[in-house]
Design a protein around this motif. Structure first.
Motif, PDB file in Angstrom:
ATOM      1  N   PRO A 412       0.821  -1.217   0.000  1.00 12.79           N
ATOM      2  CA  PRO A 412       0.000   0.000   0.000  1.00 12.79           C
ATOM      3  C   PRO A 412       0.852   1.262   0.000  1.00 12.79           C
ATOM      4  CG  PRO A 412      -0.214  -1.212   2.078  1.00 12.79           C
ATOM      5  CD  PRO A 412       0.519  -2.094   1.131  1.00 12.79           C
ATOM      6  N   MET A 413       2.001   1.207   0.699  1.00  8.83           N
ATOM      7  CA  MET A 413       2.820   2.396   0.814  1.00  8.83           C
ATOM      8  C   MET A 413       3.318   2.904  -0.526  1.00  8.83           C
ATOM      9  SD  MET A 413       3.917   4.453   2.920  1.00  8.83           S
ATOM     10  CE  MET A 413       3.769   3.604   4.469  1.00  8.83           C
ATOM     11  N   ILE A 427      16.885   0.201   6.636  1.00  8.91           N
ATOM     12  CA  ILE A 427      17.467  -0.501   7.783  1.00  8.91           C
ATOM     13  C   ILE A 427      18.751  -1.224   7.364  1.00  8.91           C
ATOM     14  CG2 ILE A 427      17.102  -2.447   9.358  1.00  8.91           C
ATOM     15  CD1 ILE A 427      14.142  -1.649   9.411  1.00  8.91           C
ATOM     16  N   ARG A 448       8.466  -7.514  15.259  1.00  7.58           N
ATOM     17  CA  ARG A 448       7.390  -6.808  15.966  1.00  7.58           C
ATOM     18  C   ARG A 448       6.488  -7.756  16.731  1.00  7.58           C
ATOM     19  NH1 ARG A 448       4.365  -2.909  12.098  1.00  7.58           N
ATOM     20  NH2 ARG A 448       3.105  -2.864  13.984  1.00  7.58           N
ATOM     21  N   ARG A 451       6.760  -8.200  20.533  1.00  4.80           N
ATOM     22  CA  ARG A 451       6.093  -7.286  21.467  1.00  4.80           C
ATOM     23  C   ARG A 451       4.908  -7.921  22.172  1.00  4.80           C
ATOM     24  NH1 ARG A 451       5.586  -2.560  17.093  1.00  4.80           N
ATOM     25  NH2 ARG A 451       7.818  -2.278  16.851  1.00  4.80           N
TER      26      ARG A 451
ATOM     27  N   PHE B  15      -0.299  -0.409  17.515  1.00  2.00           N
ATOM     28  CA  PHE B  15       0.906  -1.123  17.067  1.00  2.00           C
ATOM     29  C   PHE B  15       1.600  -1.860  18.202  1.00  2.00           C
ATOM     30  CE2 PHE B  15       0.205   2.586  14.278  1.00  2.00           C
ATOM     31  CZ  PHE B  15      -0.241   1.882  13.175  1.00  2.00           C
ATOM     32  N   LEU B  27       9.496   4.047  11.101  1.00  2.00           N
ATOM     33  CA  LEU B  27       9.785   3.032  10.087  1.00  2.00           C
ATOM     34  C   LEU B  27      11.109   2.333  10.328  1.00  2.00           C
ATOM     35  CD1 LEU B  27       8.348   5.077   7.143  1.00  2.00           C
ATOM     36  CD2 LEU B  27       7.488   2.863   7.892  1.00  2.00           C
ATOM     37  N   ARG B  28      12.139   3.122  10.632  1.00  2.00           N
ATOM     38  CA  ARG B  28      13.447   2.490  10.841  1.00  2.00           C
ATOM     39  C   ARG B  28      13.446   1.595  12.060  1.00  2.00           C
ATOM     40  NH1 ARG B  28      18.523   5.089   8.291  1.00  2.00           N
ATOM     41  NH2 ARG B  28      17.547   6.296   6.654  1.00  2.00           N
ATOM     42  N   ASN B  29      12.610   1.912  13.037  1.00  2.00           N
ATOM     43  CA  ASN B  29      12.553   1.076  14.234  1.00  2.00           C
ATOM     44  C   ASN B  29      11.398   0.070  14.168  1.00  2.00           C
ATOM     45  OD1 ASN B  29      14.741   2.295  15.814  1.00  2.00           O
ATOM     46  ND2 ASN B  29      13.448   4.120  15.688  1.00  2.00           N
ATOM     47  N   SER B  30      10.787  -0.027  12.995  1.00  2.00           N
ATOM     48  CA  SER B  30       9.673  -0.963  12.812  1.00  2.00           C
ATOM     49  C   SER B  30       8.570  -0.773  13.837  1.00  2.00           C
ATOM     50  CB  SER B  30      10.141  -2.413  12.884  1.00  2.00           C
ATOM     51  OG  SER B  30      11.139  -2.633  11.982  1.00  2.00           O
ATOM     52  N   ILE B  31       8.367   0.451  14.258  1.00  2.00           N
ATOM     53  CA  ILE B  31       7.261   0.698  15.182  1.00  2.00           C
ATOM     54  C   ILE B  31       5.948   0.638  14.398  1.00  2.00           C
ATOM     55  CG2 ILE B  31       6.187   2.474  16.642  1.00  2.00           C
ATOM     56  CD1 ILE B  31       9.121   3.320  17.345  1.00  2.00           C
ATOM     57  N   VAL B  32       5.979   1.167  13.191  1.00  2.00           N
ATOM     58  CA  VAL B  32       4.797   1.176  12.334  1.00  2.00           C
ATOM     59  C   VAL B  32       5.195   0.573  10.985  1.00  2.00           C
ATOM     60  CG1 VAL B  32       3.088   2.670  11.216  1.00  2.00           C
ATOM     61  CG2 VAL B  32       3.995   3.286  13.464  1.00  2.00           C
ATOM     62  N   ASP B  33       4.366  -0.309  10.428  1.00  2.00           N
ATOM     63  CA  ASP B  33       4.684  -0.861   9.111  1.00  2.00           C
ATOM     64  C   ASP B  33       3.999  -0.018   8.034  1.00  2.00           C
ATOM     65  OD1 ASP B  33       2.087  -1.566   9.536  1.00  2.00           O
ATOM     66  OD2 ASP B  33       2.297  -3.612   8.814  1.00  2.00           O
ATOM     67  N   SER B  34       4.139  -0.433   6.770  1.00  2.00           N
ATOM     68  CA  SER B  34       3.662   0.428   5.693  1.00  2.00           C
ATOM     69  C   SER B  34       2.142   0.611   5.727  1.00  2.00           C
ATOM     70  CB  SER B  34       4.117  -0.128   4.347  1.00  2.00           C
ATOM     71  OG  SER B  34       3.725  -1.471   4.223  1.00  2.00           O
ATOM     72  N   LEU B  35       1.433  -0.479   5.990  1.00  2.16           N
ATOM     73  CA  LEU B  35      -0.022  -0.331   6.084  1.00  2.16           C
ATOM     74  C   LEU B  35      -0.377   0.503   7.318  1.00  2.16           C
ATOM     75  CD1 LEU B  35      -2.561  -1.249   4.558  1.00  2.16           C
ATOM     76  CD2 LEU B  35      -2.731  -3.167   6.142  1.00  2.16           C
ATOM     77  N   MET B  37       1.178   3.026   8.422  1.00  2.00           N
ATOM     78  CA  MET B  37       1.290   4.446   8.087  1.00  2.00           C
ATOM     79  C   MET B  37      -0.047   4.971   7.561  1.00  2.00           C
ATOM     80  SD  MET B  37       3.812   6.415   8.519  1.00  2.00           S
ATOM     81  CE  MET B  37       5.362   6.248   9.368  1.00  2.00           C
ATOM     82  N   LEU B  38      -0.696   4.157   6.771  1.00  2.00           N
ATOM     83  CA  LEU B  38      -2.005   4.577   6.255  1.00  2.00           C
ATOM     84  C   LEU B  38      -3.040   4.633   7.368  1.00  2.00           C
ATOM     85  CD1 LEU B  38      -2.211   2.686   2.859  1.00  2.00           C
ATOM     86  CD2 LEU B  38      -1.194   4.886   3.410  1.00  2.00           C
TER      87      LEU B  38
END
Lengths: 658, 82
Positions: A412-413, A427, A448, A451, B15, B27-35, B37-38
């Motif tokens: 999607p991005m 990364i 992830r 977590r 998340f 993004l760099r820390n993978s806290i949020v993925d691409s979907l 972000m939307l």
């Protein structure tokens, strides 16, 4: 194919004592592997060792019974798998060994008697076997080069116990089943535990391409074969020459894999690899091939059009099984019972259903296209590695990372803005020579899921860093290889042998007593592909270039030109929706999560709420987390402790004492 | 609840992260993925009644809690002025 099991114990016990103390244990072990070999279960008690076998008869239906013992030396074997070049080996050995059967099992025995355990080097095949040599008081274990067949072991108070699957080690009473926190944590991030670790405490797996020697109470293991991608590429080889050689090797690999005393069928996914294998097989069989496919109800996952096109073109007898999300949810408990592993995707479930269809059609053997993406650089991961390497050379470049959008048009991005996409794929960009460079974005995403671990479980595995563990397991020479070669090695160590061939391969096939055969994983073809210059495999961003060129002889343009389709199966709606199966409602409840202790009940509850209320498709990461939680819960529920082996199945195991 | 606290809560709830600092790259820390972000953008639009254009979907606006807060504050001012 079959199931094997066995263990060592003290020497010199009277036959009667051996029978009473160990007879039941070896029978239980063999009986627990009945799904791998429903045709016969037998066990043999010797002085100091017990061997058990569950047989799926494919070669020499009458004469190939196991355990098999050489009458003159007393050397005994249990064997799971196929030695495809057994006819050639048999001919070579015939002057030195008086063969009593037509089986490949006896060929292994004769080869071992001829040149010792190095005989594995002569085998073209897929195998896991145990040989007991009373002359050396030694138990040998061996596993095929890429790990098509499983082999587990554990050290016991009596000695060493081994089995195709962990459940047999539990059935034999050698271990109290418990999760290995490190193994689970590794699986959550890497898709599989790092060999020799498994999901279970105290249970190890023999690494692919390895042999083990148990002698004088000591275990030694070593690799007899490993993927060598550091070889000098054959740069003098042109495309036409490479295509010829590839064709000759692949056609021979298929030819050998059609050897059986029962019909051999094939899986047809509708992608390039299985279409090619089916085409070659159909031509060699002269038109008698049967093909099998899964058809998904959800059009987003379905490949039916391509399957039908190929089946029609090849005029195979084609059978497809339709599958919806709800059935996948219902299949998961059996899937996990067989896989004995935490899963991050539900994709094994359709393959379990598919092998069920094969078995229902009275077929025992199927060819598949597995392995082609690994050896000919078919995965997006390799294209991504190439783009990221190119980008890392000029990190400030605006247009270099824009190539990422071409790789992932379905993310999607990438429709929204490539600068955000870049941020994610940056990364590790500062260390393009790092050994894990290729896999860091993937591992960051799957990491992830960690977590969701409960505080207690996370603490019990606090020392474990899965990425550090897998990188530490790399042989030193791999670090000196080129980035694509390192990516390929990592992919074959983690995803291929730890997941695709195991949880999604052998276990889903054998769960319904079906043997898979993998022409692309013929080691001659692997070694050939390893020595090809990168440009013949990944040309620019065209994956499997040389294979496509060869495949054009067999496969129509429509199949060749189609975009690579990541094999996925639906899951989130199946487990969170109103139609969720009863087990999911029970095992994903707050109470059940708390009781199992692996995940945090608050976070799982939030995840379930998010997935059940969302409007669009679930994100990959959330689906992965849900699958991991659900399959871990099933693993704990079903295997800790495992269900007892039914007594009538134990009684059905024929026990011989010699 | 402040804008910052509201956005932080959304990130934590959606998340499943425990701890991150205001300047950590999502993004760099993978806290949020691409979907994700939307999802974040949809949340901002709804929660703060702002419109985010395609051209604004860039890391400078969205890739950390501090950046998102600053972006929302700027948009709210623009929104009020208009």
């Amino acid at each position: 194919m079959c199931g094997i099991a066995g263990f060592t114990f003290s020497y010199g016990l009277p036959a009667e004592e051996r029978r009473t103390r160990f007879g039941i244990r070896v029978r239980r072990m063999a009986a627990s592997l009945r799904h791998r070999g429903p045709d016969a279960q037998r066990a043999l008690l010797l002085d100091g060792v017990a061997l058990g076998h569950a047989r799926l008869s494919i070669l020499d239906l009458a004469g190939g019974a196991q355990p098999m013992r050489d009458p003159s030396t007393g050397v005994a074997i249990v064997f799971n798998g196929e030695i495809f070049n057994y006819l050639e080996l048999r001919e070579r050995l015939a002057s030195r060994h008086a063969f009593r059967t037509r089986s490949d099992t006896e060929v292994i025995l004769a080869s071992y008697l001829d040149r010792g355990i190095d005989c594995v080097l002569d085998f073209i095949g897929q195998f896991a076997f145990a040989i007991y040599d009373p002359r050396l008081k030694t138990l040998w274990l061996a596993r095929d080069r890429v790990g098509i067949l499983p082999l587990h072991y554990t050290e016991t108070a009596e000695g060493l116990a081994f089995a195709s699957e962990a459940k047999a080690l539990f059935a034999g009473g050698w271990r109290t089943p418990a999760l290995d926190a490190r193994g689970v944590k590794q699986t959550l991030q890497l898709w599989s535990p790092v060999v020799p670790r498994t999901a279970f405490e105290g249970i190890s797996q023999l690494a692919p391409g390895s042999v083990a020697r148990w002698s004088n109470g000591r275990l030694q293991t070593w690799r007899y074969w490993d993927l060598d991608l550091g070889v000098e590429p054959r740069s003098q080889l042109d495309a036409a020459g490479a295509e010829e050689e590839l064709g000759a090797l692949l056609e021979d690999a298929v030819r050998l894999r059609l050897r059986a005393d029962v019909p051999v069928a094939a899986y047809l996914s509708g992608g390039l690899d299985s279409s090619l294998v089916c085409s070659i097989a159909q031509s060699q069989l002269g038109g008698t091939l049967t093909t099998f496919s899964v058809a998904f109800d959800d059009p987003a996952f379905d490949e039916r059009t391509f399957q039908d096109e190929m089946a029609l073109r090849l005029a195979t007898r084609h059978r497809a099984v339709p599958l919806g999300g709800r059935e996948i949810g219902e299949l998961l408990p059996a899937v996990v019972r067989h896989a004995e592993q935490v899963l991050l995707r539900s994709a094994p479930a359709p393959l379990f259903r598919l092998s069920g269809l094969v078995r229902a059609c009275d077929t025992k053997v199927v060819l598949t296209g597995e392995g082609s993406d690994e050896i000919f650089l078919g995965y997006d991961l390799y294209r991504e590695t190439r783009v990221r390497q190119f980008w890392a050379r000029r990190p400030g470049s605006k247009w270099r990372p824009a190539l990422l959008r071409r790789l992932y048009p379905y993310l999607p991005m990438s429709q929204q803005g490539h600068e955000l996409l870049q941020q994610f794929f940056a990364i590790g960009l500062d260390d393009p020579q790092g050994p894990g460079f290729s896999h860091l974005p993937r591992w960051a995403a799957s990491g992830r899921t960690l977590r969701f671990l409960s505080r207690g479980f996370a603490e019990s595995a606090a020392e474990e860093d899965p990425v550090a563990s897998v990188l530490a397991s790399l042989p030193a020479r791999v670090r000196g290889w080129k980035p694509l070669a390192r990516a390929q090695y990592l992919e074959m160590q983690t995803l291929l042998s730890g997941y695709l061939l195991g949880a999604q391969g052998d276990r889903m096939l054998m769960g319904n007593s079906v043997e898979g055969r993998f022409p692309f994983l013929d080691h001659r073809l692997i070694e050939f592909a390893a020595a090809l210059p990168d440009g013949l495999k990944l040309r620019g961003l065209t994956e499997k270039w040389i294979l496509r060129r060869y495949a054009a002889r067999w496969v129509p343009k429509g199949i060749l030109a189609r975009r690579k389709y990541p094999y996925r199966a639906p899951i989130s709606s199946a487990l969170t929706g109103p139609d969720a199966p009863a087990w999911a409602r029970e095992l994903l409840s707050r109470e059940a999560i708390r009781k199992a202790g692996v995940f945090s009940e608050e976070k799982v509850e939030k995840l379930m709420a998010k997935l059940s209320t969302r409007s669009g498709a679930a994100s990959e990461v959330d689906s992965q987390a849900l699958t991991a939680v659900a399959t871990t819960q099933l693993l704990v529920d079903q295997l800790l402790p495992p269900p007892p082996v039914p007594q009538r199945e134990v009684d059905a195991v024929d026990l011989e004492t010699a | 609840m402040t804008v910052r606290a509201r956005i932080r809560e959304f990130i934590v709830e959606s998340f499943f992260v425990d701890d991150f600092s205001d300047d950590d790259s999502f993004l760099r820390n993978s806290i949020v993925d691409s979907l994700g972000m939307l999802e974040l953008v949809a949340f901002l639009e709804k929660e703060f009644r702002i419109k985010v254009s395609d051209a604004e979907l860039v890391p400078e606006n969205l890739d950390s809690l501090a950046k998102v807060c600053a972006f929302v504050e700027r948009k709210k001012i623009v929104g009020t002025a208009a």
